[in-house]
Design a protein around this motif. Structure first.
Motif, mmCIF file in Angstrom:
data_model
loop_
_atom_site.group_PDB
_atom_site.id
_atom_site.type_symbol
_atom_site.label_atom_id
_atom_site.label_comp_id
_atom_site.label_asym_id
_atom_site.label_seq_id
_atom_site.Cartn_x
_atom_site.Cartn_y
_atom_site.Cartn_z
ATOM 1 N N GLN A 79 0.816 -1.004 0.169
ATOM 2 C CA GLN A 79 -0.171 0.046 0.127
ATOM 3 C C GLN A 79 0.765 1.238 -0.145
ATOM 4 N N PHE A 80 2.022 1.333 0.895
ATOM 5 C CA PHE A 80 2.912 2.273 0.989
ATOM 6 C C PHE A 80 4.236 1.983 0.514
ATOM 7 N N PRO A 81 4.395 1.662 -0.832
ATOM 8 C CA PRO A 81 5.965 1.205 -1.100
ATOM 9 C C PRO A 81 6.987 2.336 -0.924
ATOM 10 N N VAL A 82 6.904 3.561 -0.788
ATOM 11 C CA VAL A 82 7.960 4.268 -0.418
ATOM 12 C C VAL A 82 8.051 4.659 1.059
ATOM 13 N N SER A 83 7.153 4.278 1.929
ATOM 14 C CA SER A 83 7.524 4.408 3.214
ATOM 15 C C SER A 83 8.667 3.867 3.831
ATOM 16 N N SER A 84 9.154 4.505 4.626
ATOM 17 C CA SER A 84 10.706 4.118 5.434
ATOM 18 C C SER A 84 10.478 3.554 6.497
ATOM 19 N N TRP A 85 9.542 2.892 7.086
ATOM 20 C CA TRP A 85 9.181 2.496 8.360
ATOM 21 C C TRP A 85 10.459 1.410 8.624
ATOM 22 N N HIS A 86 11.178 0.745 7.727
ATOM 23 C CA HIS A 86 12.121 -0.312 7.988
ATOM 24 C C HIS A 86 13.189 0.349 8.456
ATOM 25 N N PHE A 87 13.498 1.800 8.066
ATOM 26 C CA PHE A 87 14.593 2.749 8.464
ATOM 27 C C PHE A 87 14.695 2.898 9.769
ATOM 28 N N PHE A 88 13.527 2.601 10.652
ATOM 29 C CA PHE A 88 13.728 2.579 12.194
ATOM 30 C C PHE A 88 13.728 1.320 12.789
ATOM 31 N N VAL A 89 13.261 0.422 12.217
ATOM 32 C CA VAL A 89 12.902 -0.772 12.757
ATOM 33 C C VAL A 89 13.620 -1.798 12.052
ATOM 34 N N PRO A 90 14.690 -2.635 13.005
ATOM 35 C CA PRO A 90 14.471 -2.754 14.622
ATOM 36 C C PRO A 90 15.108 -1.521 15.105
ATOM 37 N N TYR A 91 16.120 -0.724 14.397
ATOM 38 C CA TYR A 91 16.749 0.519 14.748
ATOM 39 C C TYR A 91 17.199 1.341 13.488
ATOM 40 N N VAL A 92 17.663 2.439 13.994
ATOM 41 C CA VAL A 92 18.272 3.061 12.801
ATOM 42 C C VAL A 92 19.515 2.543 12.564
ATOM 43 N N ARG A 93 20.116 2.306 11.365
ATOM 44 C CA ARG A 93 21.183 1.428 11.339
ATOM 45 C C ARG A 93 22.601 2.381 11.819
ATOM 46 N N SER A 94 22.788 3.630 11.747
ATOM 47 C CA SER A 94 23.829 4.184 12.378
ATOM 48 C C SER A 94 23.583 4.307 13.738
ATOM 49 N N TRP A 95 22.621 4.022 14.411
ATOM 50 C CA TRP A 95 22.683 3.922 16.013
ATOM 51 C C TRP A 95 23.336 2.353 16.270
ATOM 52 N N GLN A 96 23.334 1.599 15.706
ATOM 53 C CA GLN A 96 23.333 0.114 15.779
ATOM 54 C C GLN A 96 22.728 -0.631 16.875
ATOM 55 N N GLY A 97 21.646 0.000 17.398
ATOM 56 C CA GLY A 97 20.808 -0.460 18.578
ATOM 57 C C GLY A 97 19.837 0.681 18.751
ATOM 58 N N SER A 98 18.740 0.404 19.656
ATOM 59 C CA SER A 98 17.662 1.243 19.800
ATOM 60 C C SER A 98 17.109 0.864 21.356
ATOM 61 N N VAL A 99 16.431 1.814 21.704
ATOM 62 C CA VAL A 99 15.528 1.859 22.941
ATOM 63 C C VAL A 99 13.932 1.856 22.249
ATOM 64 N N TRP A 100 13.278 1.100 22.987
ATOM 65 C CA TRP A 100 12.018 1.244 22.454
ATOM 66 C C TRP A 100 11.083 1.324 23.582
ATOM 67 N N LEU A 101 10.252 2.193 23.819
ATOM 68 C CA LEU A 101 9.335 2.527 24.970
ATOM 69 C C LEU A 101 7.927 2.369 24.380
ATOM 70 N N GLU A 102 7.191 1.534 25.248
ATOM 71 C CA GLU A 102 5.857 1.284 24.965
ATOM 72 C C GLU A 102 5.021 2.218 25.773
ATOM 73 N N ILE A 103 4.077 2.652 24.944
ATOM 74 C CA ILE A 103 3.153 3.837 25.436
ATOM 75 C C ILE A 103 1.569 3.137 25.664
ATOM 76 N N GLU A 104 1.003 3.467 26.923
ATOM 77 C CA GLU A 104 -0.248 3.162 27.274
ATOM 78 C C GLU A 104 -1.261 3.729 26.487
ATOM 79 N N ARG A 105 -1.950 3.193 25.596
ATOM 80 C CA ARG A 105 -2.723 4.088 24.763
ATOM 81 C C ARG A 105 -3.930 4.615 25.555
ATOM 82 N N GLU A 106 -4.271 3.948 26.691
ATOM 83 C CA GLU A 106 -5.581 4.413 27.359
ATOM 84 C C GLU A 106 -5.127 5.669 27.944
ATOM 85 N N VAL A 107 -3.828 5.688 28.640
ATOM 86 C CA VAL A 107 -3.282 6.757 29.398
ATOM 87 C C VAL A 107 -3.115 8.244 28.565
#
Length: 188
Positions: A79-107
């Motif tokens: 549906q979105f062939p030019v989207s760059s979501w994989h640039f961030f997942v699992p992390y930005v390559r130049s970072w070589q790692g990432s912290v992921w923070l899960e947000i409580e939707r209801e809050v």
């Protein structure tokens, strides 16, 4: 996401913010993810050309979030062939790692702009110069308190290494130990 093993199961269905591992301590100290943290614009995403090209979430006074509720990579990429979501997942390559923070939707529901609403705003207000991850990016308007974060982890090695930690009752020693393990693994 399916090829990322444990990481796929962790992210799928959730509302997440991601950051570089070295920026987490400023979030802990501030007790919030700040819309305008004390970070040079050159180190932030899509800021090279100044405000005219800021990401859509920042443009509207918010934080970028990934809403993986109902997300299916194969159909999304069709549906979105030019989207760059994989640039961030699992992390930005130049970072070589990432912290992921899960947000409580209801809050955060009162400050949350859904992916559909954000995309609609982008289209209707002619904000096309501002990057967006259509149908995946949500925005939290204003600073997001860490009390709205339900879980957190550090990942590297293409998402195969995952180390969870408690951000609400943050243990500096434990996190520093994780950082040392990560830095050793990536050769820094």
């Amino acid at each position: 996401m399916g090829s990322m093993g444990e990481l796929h199961g962790r992210l799928h269905g959730g509302l997440w913010h991601t950051t570089r591992p070295d920026r987490l301590l400023s979030i802990v100290e501030s007790r919030a993810i700040l819309v305008e943290p004390d970070v040079n614009d050159r180190e932030r995403s899509n800021t090279v050309n100044g405000p005219k090209n800021y990401p859509i979430s920042r443009t509207i006074g918010g934080l970028s979030l990934f809403d993986f509720d109902g997300f299916h990579p194969e159909s999304y990429e069709k549906q979105f062939p030019v989207s760059s979501w994989h640039f961030f997942v699992p992390y930005v390559r130049s970072w070589q790692g990432s912290v992921w923070l899960e947000i409580e939707r209801e809050v955060v529901k009162e400050q949350l702009v859904s992916p559909a609403a954000l995309l609609r705003k982008w289209k209707e207000e002619g904000l096309h110069g501002h990057n967006i991850l259509p149908a995946l990016e949500a925005a939290h308007l204003g600073d997001l308190p860490i009390s709205a974060i339900s879980s957190a982890f550090l990942t590297w090695d293409n998402g195969r290494e995952v180390r969870e930690f408690n951000i609400r009752d943050f243990d500096h020693e434990l996190f520093n130990q994780m950082l040392r393990e990560w830095l050793e693994a990536v050769g820094k």
